[in-house]
Design an enzyme around this catalytic site. Structure first.
Site, PDB file in Angstrom:
ATOM      1  N   GLN A 145     -42.877  32.922 -20.160  1.00 52.05           N
ATOM      2  CA  GLN A 145     -43.909  31.786 -20.886  1.00 52.05           C
ATOM      3  C   GLN A 145     -43.768  31.943 -22.270  1.00 52.05           C
ATOM      4  O   GLN A 145     -44.014  32.930 -22.610  1.00 52.05           O
ATOM      5  CB  GLN A 145     -45.024  31.777 -19.952  1.00 52.05           C
ATOM      6  CG  GLN A 145     -45.765  30.422 -20.304  1.00 52.05           C
ATOM      7  CD  GLN A 145     -45.728  29.448 -18.903  1.00 52.05           C
ATOM      8  OE1 GLN A 145     -45.955  29.816 -17.783  1.00 52.05           O
ATOM      9  NE2 GLN A 145     -45.108  28.601 -19.253  1.00 52.05           N
ATOM     10  N   THR A 183     -48.423  36.672 -16.994  1.00 56.46           N
ATOM     11  CA  THR A 183     -47.382  37.230 -15.874  1.00 56.46           C
ATOM     12  C   THR A 183     -46.760  36.321 -15.403  1.00 56.46           C
ATOM     13  O   THR A 183     -46.507  36.400 -13.918  1.00 56.46           O
ATOM     14  CB  THR A 183     -48.562  37.981 -15.083  1.00 56.46           C
ATOM     15  OG1 THR A 183     -49.215  38.996 -15.854  1.00 56.46           O
ATOM     16  CG2 THR A 183     -47.589  38.967 -13.986  1.00 56.46           C
ATOM     17  N   HIS A 184     -46.460  35.158 -15.864  1.00 60.26           N
ATOM     18  CA  HIS A 184     -45.522  34.174 -15.333  1.00 60.26           C
ATOM     19  C   HIS A 184     -43.934  34.253 -15.553  1.00 60.26           C
ATOM     20  O   HIS A 184     -43.448  33.763 -16.475  1.00 60.26           O
ATOM     21  CB  HIS A 184     -45.952  32.740 -16.055  1.00 60.26           C
ATOM     22  CG  HIS A 184     -47.457  32.534 -16.037  1.00 60.26           C
ATOM     23  ND1 HIS A 184     -48.157  31.542 -17.028  1.00 60.26           N
ATOM     24  CD2 HIS A 184     -48.513  33.051 -15.021  1.00 60.26           C
ATOM     25  CE1 HIS A 184     -49.294  31.496 -16.586  1.00 60.26           C
ATOM     26  NE2 HIS A 184     -49.770  32.152 -15.676  1.00 60.26           N
ATOM     27  N   LEU A 185     -43.769  35.299 -14.780  1.00 60.44           N
ATOM     28  CA  LEU A 185     -42.255  35.505 -14.991  1.00 60.44           C
ATOM     29  C   LEU A 185     -41.480  35.090 -13.916  1.00 60.44           C
ATOM     30  O   LEU A 185     -41.956  34.815 -12.618  1.00 60.44           O
ATOM     31  CB  LEU A 185     -42.025  37.286 -14.833  1.00 60.44           C
ATOM     32  CG  LEU A 185     -42.531  37.846 -15.774  1.00 60.44           C
ATOM     33  CD1 LEU A 185     -43.060  39.234 -15.556  1.00 60.44           C
ATOM     34  CD2 LEU A 185     -41.754  38.141 -17.050  1.00 60.44           C
ATOM     35  N   ASN A 186     -40.323  34.326 -14.178  1.00 64.59           N
ATOM     36  CA  ASN A 186     -39.636  33.420 -13.309  1.00 64.59           C
ATOM     37  C   ASN A 186     -38.195  33.832 -13.251  1.00 64.59           C
ATOM     38  O   ASN A 186     -37.632  34.292 -13.955  1.00 64.59           O
ATOM     39  CB  ASN A 186     -39.990  32.069 -13.586  1.00 64.59           C
ATOM     40  CG  ASN A 186     -41.285  31.839 -14.254  1.00 64.59           C
ATOM     41  OD1 ASN A 186     -42.199  31.716 -13.316  1.00 64.59           O
ATOM     42  ND2 ASN A 186     -41.483  31.854 -15.567  1.00 64.59           N
TER      43      ASN A 186
END
Lengths: 254, 602
Positions: free
Chosen positions: B357, B528-531
């Site tokens: 992000q 912690t928005h890992l995609n």
């Protein structure tokens, strides 16, 4: 309901790492269980914080402790309204943190190899904060003795202490075998963390820092205040162990 | 003995077969377990971390502890249990992340749902058809040549009923902006049409938020309250579970909610799920491999290791991989399911289109004799935001980048270790620092996120297995290769400047503005928005799972979570993650169970 499942393979390395993990994280149950039918709620199952104990240094030697108190008092100098880093307990906080999980790098990945990389790849240090403080404080005293007429850091007058720290910060004073700039940045971070943490950990004594900035502490409920705008919240702070006047023997660290 | 031998099924004791094994009991695992037990299936969920709940892990007497939970990460996965290696470029030596920095992965029952801020954003309709949309509007040449964005294989309209379900599960507090196509005053006018209003009204706004709203309106924007999973009022959800109104204590992100006011698996699903006779959970047990038969096309169950180091095999007909995004990708790689992605050729399914992000913030310092924000009063997702610069809500033509994000003032609670800020130019220590902290704490606007931008996918940003570093089971760590590309840096500069104009217009005396720039930094927290890594799509050549989150390679394996995002939009991911879990559950219940096998022909 629990189902006991017996051992099949015993892997010593896994057992050892798991055991270390259990001690590190909490006093709560950390062994595998099967859960069905009811929530695994246990009466008094909470895991209270471990309060810093009063008494002698737990990590620092007497000389290191003296240097740390002197550092804490220059990073956060006393003023007539608010005590400095020393009297508010920041050096005690750092000592107890170093003696505990922070110093031991509990829970961190400390497997080799340790390769120096780019700064944005993070710390790649085997020794951790204990080594950094042990070596950093000794190197600071050596540098002061060499430059400031044989005096250790703690024995310098305040204006000379500040000059030493300013030179460290700007990279104009090199420490032997230690990155002085990084070490000072670490002490600033840890001393200020202790100043603002709950007093149960040894710093922020009598909630001095919270009173100074107007933080009400562990109050939990501001339902009546979310809609009151630009109005000073009137109540004094409370810590996780309450306030001094609430108890006769004032439990917890202070 | 190498890893393969160590945990081979031969070494593990075999447990009685279940209909379904769920790997990870966080948001998506809990949603799926609830749905599939309703279908009458016998379900076991295996969770790496401990069971967590308010009375034992975050009671009100202990939870407001910034040192323990934020600084020392108590509720999170610890890196000695599992971490990653990190580098910016393919030709660089990756090094292990020894302590969390840029992100903090969850661990334990409830997953990230325990300690999130509870922002409840829907993605834009155009986000789901991103490649098609941008190519049509701007032409293919407008996109950077190494950008690998894709359409999702589903549309907003298909997902809408599932967005709605997750919002009502959580009791979401908000103001509708688009009700069945009608733009509503006070809501987000850019959102896709919603079939009904939010279940509960928006949270009341503290002082800094009302100032932000006023300044934004005066600049011509349409500010609205951030949709929140911290509830404005008491709520009983469709499962009959009751939540209390938020008390604005300011301890959401990094902390568990003691008050049953924040939506989490604990507050919205687990008390019902755990009472079902066809549900079992096993905690402190880490799944190390998804097992397949000789064909490699059928999963036979999983192997897990419990807290005493013993290995077990859990056979099952259906495997649901519902760990945190990164661990989904890692377990696929460790299990040898799906061809690993190779950036040199652009081929392979697992590890591609890894994204994060693009965030930044602007802190505003106000005259303390005139402004008092009581910044400790807050909730993780209370906020006033604008969406004018998200996705493709504005013409990107003149700006030379694609993507965007929302910006807003989100007063998450000024815990003092992290929030004793000083204006630019203040010394970092000494009397000058101390006086500045004293004078600024109550009169500083420190947005929780501030600028929350998209992160699009690139050919050389990906996940694979590290050749050097190992975990406690001697498995290779997963390697992250990630950097901030010029498109994202331009996007962030644009958004940060727009955001700063609003903070300035609120009356700030000085601003501290920080852009997100290259190189990607693993040491400072972003989100912690890992995609990505196990992305969904219509084409099996460029995706790992089909539009129902079913593995192209192993049809009785479904992979839930943000690992399915082909690229990341300018919103927090959880609501989309929850909606996708309901979407996949619906496909399993109504299509797969009657005719097991691939739901889409490869």
């Amino acid at each position: 309901m629990e189902t006991g499942l017996g051992p099949v393979v015993s892997r010593r390395s896994v057992l050892l790492s798991t055991a270390a993990f259990l001690i590190a994280t909490s006093s709560r149950r950390t062994t595998a269980k099967t859960i069905s039918g009811v929530l695994p709620w246990e009466p008094n199952g909470g895991n209270p914080p471990v309060a810093a104990k009063l008494g002698p240094w737990e990590f620092f030697t007497a000389e290191e402790g003296r240097a740390m108190e002197a550092l804490a008092d220059r990073i956060i100098p006393p003023d007539p309204q608010t005590p400095g880093g020393k009297d508010s307990g920041s050096a005690v906080f750092v000592d107890r943190q170093l003696a505990g999980g922070y110093g031991a790098q509990e829970g961190l990945y400390v497997r080799p190899p340790f390769i120096t990389g780019a700064k944005n790849q993070g710390t790649q240090s085997e020794g951790g904060p204990r080594k950094e403080y042990r070596e950093g404080l000794a190197a600071l005293d050596r540098a002061c003795q060499a430059r400031e007429g044989g005096k250790r850091f703690a024995d310098l007058p305040d204006d000379r202490k500040d000059q030493v720290l300013k030179d460290l910060e700007e990279g104009n004073l090199k420490l032997e075998g230690v990155d002085g700039k990084s070490f000072f940045a670490l002490t600033i971070k840890d001393v200020q963390t202790g100043f603002f943490a709950d007093p149960i950990y040894g710093g922020n004594r009598d909630m001095a820092a919270w009173k100074m900035i107007g933080y009400p502490g562990a109050r939990y409920n501001y339902l009546d205040w979310v809609g009151r705008h630009n109005e000073r919240f009137p109540l004094p702070p409370v810590s996780m162990t309450g306030r001094a006047e609430w108890t006769s023997n004032n439990s917890g660290a202070r | 003995m190498d890893f393969e031998q160590l945990w081979s099924p031969v070494m593990a004791r075999i447990l009685p077969k279940k209909d379904v094994v769920i790997i990870g009991l966080g948001w998506t695992g809990a949603v799926m377990a609830q749905e599939l037990t309703d279908e009458g299936l016998d379900v076991i969920a295996i969770e790496r971390g401990p069971w967590r709940d308010a009375p034992t892990d975050f009671p009100p007497s202990q939870m407001q502890d910034e040192l323990r939970y934020r600084v020392r990460h108590e509720l999170f996965l610890r890196p000695d249990q599992l971490t990653f290696t990190f580098r910016n470029k393919v030709d660089q030596q990756a090094l292990p992340i020894r302590n969390w920095g840029a992100f903090m992965p969850p661990n334990g029952v409830g997953g990230g749902g325990v300690h999130w801020n509870a922002e409840m954003w829907r993605f834009l309709p155009s986000d789901f058809v991103l490649k098609t949309h941008l190519t049509q509007r701007y032409g293919a040449d407008f996109l950077p040549s190494d950008m690998t964005i894709q359409d999702w294989g589903i549309t907003y309209d298909e997902l809408e009923p599932h967005y709605d379900r997750f919002e009502y599960l959580c009791g979401t507090s908000g103001t509708a902006g688009n009700l069945r196509g009608k733009i509503m005053e006070g809501g987000n006018p850019f959102e896709g049409p919603r079939s009904r209003d939010y279940p509960t009204k928006a949270q009341p706004q503290p002082f800094s938020h009302t100032l932000f709203g006023k300044a934004a309106r005066e600049l011509g924007y349409k500010p609205f309250p951030q949709p929140s999973g911290n509830l404005s009022t008491a709520y009983t959800n469709p499962l009959g579970l009751r939540m209390g109104p938020c008390t604005y204590c300011g301890f959401c992100e990094w902390f568990g909610c003691s008050n049953y006011s924040k939506a989490s698996p604990q507050t919205t699903i687990l008390p019902v799920l755990v009472r079902k006779s066809n549900f079992t959970a096993r905690d402190n047990s880490e799944v190390v491999k998804i097992n397949t038969d000789r064909s490699g096309k059928h999963a036979t169950g999983v192997t897990f290791v419990d807290s005493s180091g013993e290995a077990w095999e859990q056979p099952a007909d259906l495997v649901i991989l519902s760990a945190f995004s990164l661990f989904n990708a890692q377990l696929m790689l460790h299990s040898g399911i799906g061809q690993p992605y190779d950036p040199a050729t652009g081929e392979g399914r697992i590890g591609r289109n890894f994204t994060h992000q693009t965030t930044s913030s602007v802190n505003g310092f106000f005259d303390h004799t005139k402004f008092n924000f009581n910044p400790f009063i807050g909730s993780g997702s209370i906020g006033m935001c604008i969406d004018e610069f998200n996705g493709d809500n504005f013409d990107h033509g003149p700006h030379g980048f694609v993507g965007g994000g929302y910006v807003g003032q989100v007063q998450t609670g000024a815990r003092p270790i992290e929030s004793a800020l000083t204006p630019p130019g203040t010394p970092k220590w000494g009397t000058g620092w101390k006086n500045a902290v004293r004078d600024n704490y109550l009169s500083t606007v420190k947005p929780g996120t501030g600028v929350h931008g998209s992160f699009y996918a690139y050919r050389d940003i990906y996940l694979d297995l590290d050749p050097l570093y190992k975990d406690r089971f001697s498995r290779p760590l997963m390697r992250m290769t990630i950097d901030i590309k010029e498109n994202e840096a331009k996007q962030n500069r644009f958004l940060t400047d727009k955001f700063a104009e609003i903070i300035k217009a609120m009356g700030a005396a000085s601003l501290a503005k920080t852009y997100r720039t290259a190189p990607y930094d693993s040491t400072t927290y972003q989100t912690t928005h890992l995609n990505g890594g196990v992305i969904m799509g219509a084409d099996p050549k460029t995706s790992a799972v089909n539009r129902y989150l079913q593995s192209w390679d192993v049809s009785n394996l479904f992979v839930l979570g943000a690992s399915a995002f082909p690229q990341n939009a300018g919103y927090n991911p959880t609501l989309t993650v929850g909606a996708l879990a309901y979407w996949a559950a619906d496909a399993i219940r109504n299509q797969y169970l009657t005719k097991p096998g691939p739901l889409v022909d490869a």
